[in-house]
Write an enzyme that holds these catalytic residues in place. Structure first.
Site, PDB file in Angstrom:
ATOM      1  N   GLU A  65       9.531  15.568  27.147  1.00 23.47           N
ATOM      2  CA  GLU A  65       8.546  14.895  28.003  1.00 23.47           C
ATOM      3  C   GLU A  65       9.349  14.023  28.955  1.00 23.47           C
ATOM      4  OE1 GLU A  65       5.451  12.591  26.094  1.00 23.47           O
ATOM      5  OE2 GLU A  65       4.956  11.596  27.986  1.00 23.47           O
ATOM      6  N   THR A  96       6.161   1.625  25.633  1.00 17.27           N
ATOM      7  CA  THR A  96       7.426   2.346  25.585  1.00 17.27           C
ATOM      8  C   THR A  96       8.141   2.128  26.924  1.00 17.27           C
ATOM      9  OG1 THR A  96       6.210   3.983  24.308  1.00 17.27           O
ATOM     10  CG2 THR A  96       8.438   4.583  24.990  1.00 17.27           C
TER      11      THR A  96
HETATM   12  N1  PXP Z   1       4.139   9.320  27.171  1.00 16.76           N
HETATM   13  C1  PXP Z   1       4.746   8.502  26.287  1.00 16.76           C
HETATM   14  C2  PXP Z   1       5.919   9.022  25.534  1.00 16.76           C
HETATM   15  C3  PXP Z   1       4.286   7.204  26.056  1.00 16.76           C
HETATM   16  O1  PXP Z   1       4.903   6.405  25.180  1.00 16.76           O
HETATM   17  C4  PXP Z   1       3.141   6.765  26.749  1.00 16.76           C
HETATM   18  C5  PXP Z   1       2.591   5.397  26.484  1.00 16.76           C
HETATM   19  O2  PXP Z   1       2.152   5.301  25.184  1.00 16.76           O
HETATM   20  C6  PXP Z   1       2.528   7.646  27.653  1.00 16.76           C
HETATM   21  C7  PXP Z   1       3.061   8.903  27.868  1.00 16.76           C
HETATM   22  C8  PXP Z   1       1.321   7.251  28.425  1.00 16.76           C
HETATM   23  O3  PXP Z   1       1.675   6.248  29.325  1.00 16.76           O
HETATM   24  P1  PXP Z   1       0.537   5.456  30.103  1.00 16.76           P
HETATM   25  O4  PXP Z   1      -0.243   4.710  29.070  1.00 16.76           O
HETATM   26  O5  PXP Z   1       1.303   4.571  31.026  1.00 16.76           O
HETATM   27  O6  PXP Z   1      -0.286   6.498  30.798  1.00 16.76           O
END
Ligand code: PXP
Length: 237
Positions: A151, A101
């Protein structure tokens, strides 16, 4: 201290590299909960590149803390969420070419699509969060959709190349948390958080939850490899 939700998508990424059955994200979720995670996050992508429908169905039955289903605001996936009934749905943008994302939802550009999805999901009694960049206009637009939570995207903070950039991005996140709380939105944060940069974010008052995936799964491989090799050697002997 914010609650930690563990994103287990990349356990499924490893499994899908062989289209096999291991490692199973269901086992990973169970162990993450035993270790203290207060929620499990999975992103059911339209292209099903990691998490599969089967994972979501089993996780719905086995997760004992809280299941946070990340998804794009598209009809097919909205129907699946309504059927699965996770404790929480997080709407995120999705592009087929992206590696992960890449940023928050552009609610200002697509207010009707996003509000439509929020409305449909909330009508079924589910809790909805929107993944957004730390931007005051997006926060107001998020509030207008009727979502329960935002978020805040921490990716730019995580990727900041120098201390000035880091401080600037941190300030944006802090201001966004404050602005969201003032509007009555609940707040979480995530993306790109790791063992080095998490502390500053976890200290921001009002951030209820952190959603972390990649760094935890990456570290699991490193801290687990010695044991895994020893077990294999035992069998070879
Ligand atoms: N929050 C969201 C909305 C996400 O899309 C992601 C990745 O899937 C994460 C948090 C977690 O990110 P990371 O894998 O970089 O910790």
């Amino acid at each position: 201290m914010p609650r930690l939700n563990v994103n287990i998508d990349h356990v499924a990424t490893v499994r899908q590299s062989r289209r096999g059955v291991e490692p199973d994200p269901v086992f990973a979720a169970y162990l993450a909960e035993l270790a203290g995670a207060e929620g499990i996050v999975v992103h059911l992508r339209e292209d099903r590149r990691h998490i599969q429908d089967r994972d979501l169905k089993i996780l719905r039955q086995t997760v004992k803390t809280k299941l946070n289903m990340e998804m794009a605001p598209i009809e097919e996936i909205v129907e699946i969420a309504i059927d699965i009934r996770p404790e929480m749905v997080t709407l995120v943008p999705e592009r087929r070419e992206e590696i992960t994302t890449e940023g928050g939802l552009n609610i200002l550009a697509h207010p009707e699509t996003i509000a439509g999805a929020v409305n449909k999901i909330k009508k079924k009694g589910l809790f909805v969060s929107l993944f957004i960049d730390p931007n005051s206009e997006q926060i107001k637009a998020a509030k207008n959709t009727g979502a329960d939570m935002v978020e805040i995207h921490t990716g730019l903070y995580a990727e900041a190349k120098n201390i000035e950039e880091k401080i600037e991005e941190l300030k944006k996140i802090e201001n966004s948390v404050e602005a969201s709380l003032k509007l009555g939105l609940r707040v979480s944060a995530g993306h790109g958080l790791n063992y080095i940069n998490v502390r500053r974010i976890s200290q921001i008052r009002g951030v209820e939850e952190l959603n972390i995936g990649h760094s935890i799964i990456a570290r699991s491989v490193i801290v687990g490899i010695e044991k895994a090799v020893k077990e294999m050697l035992e069998l070879c002997r």
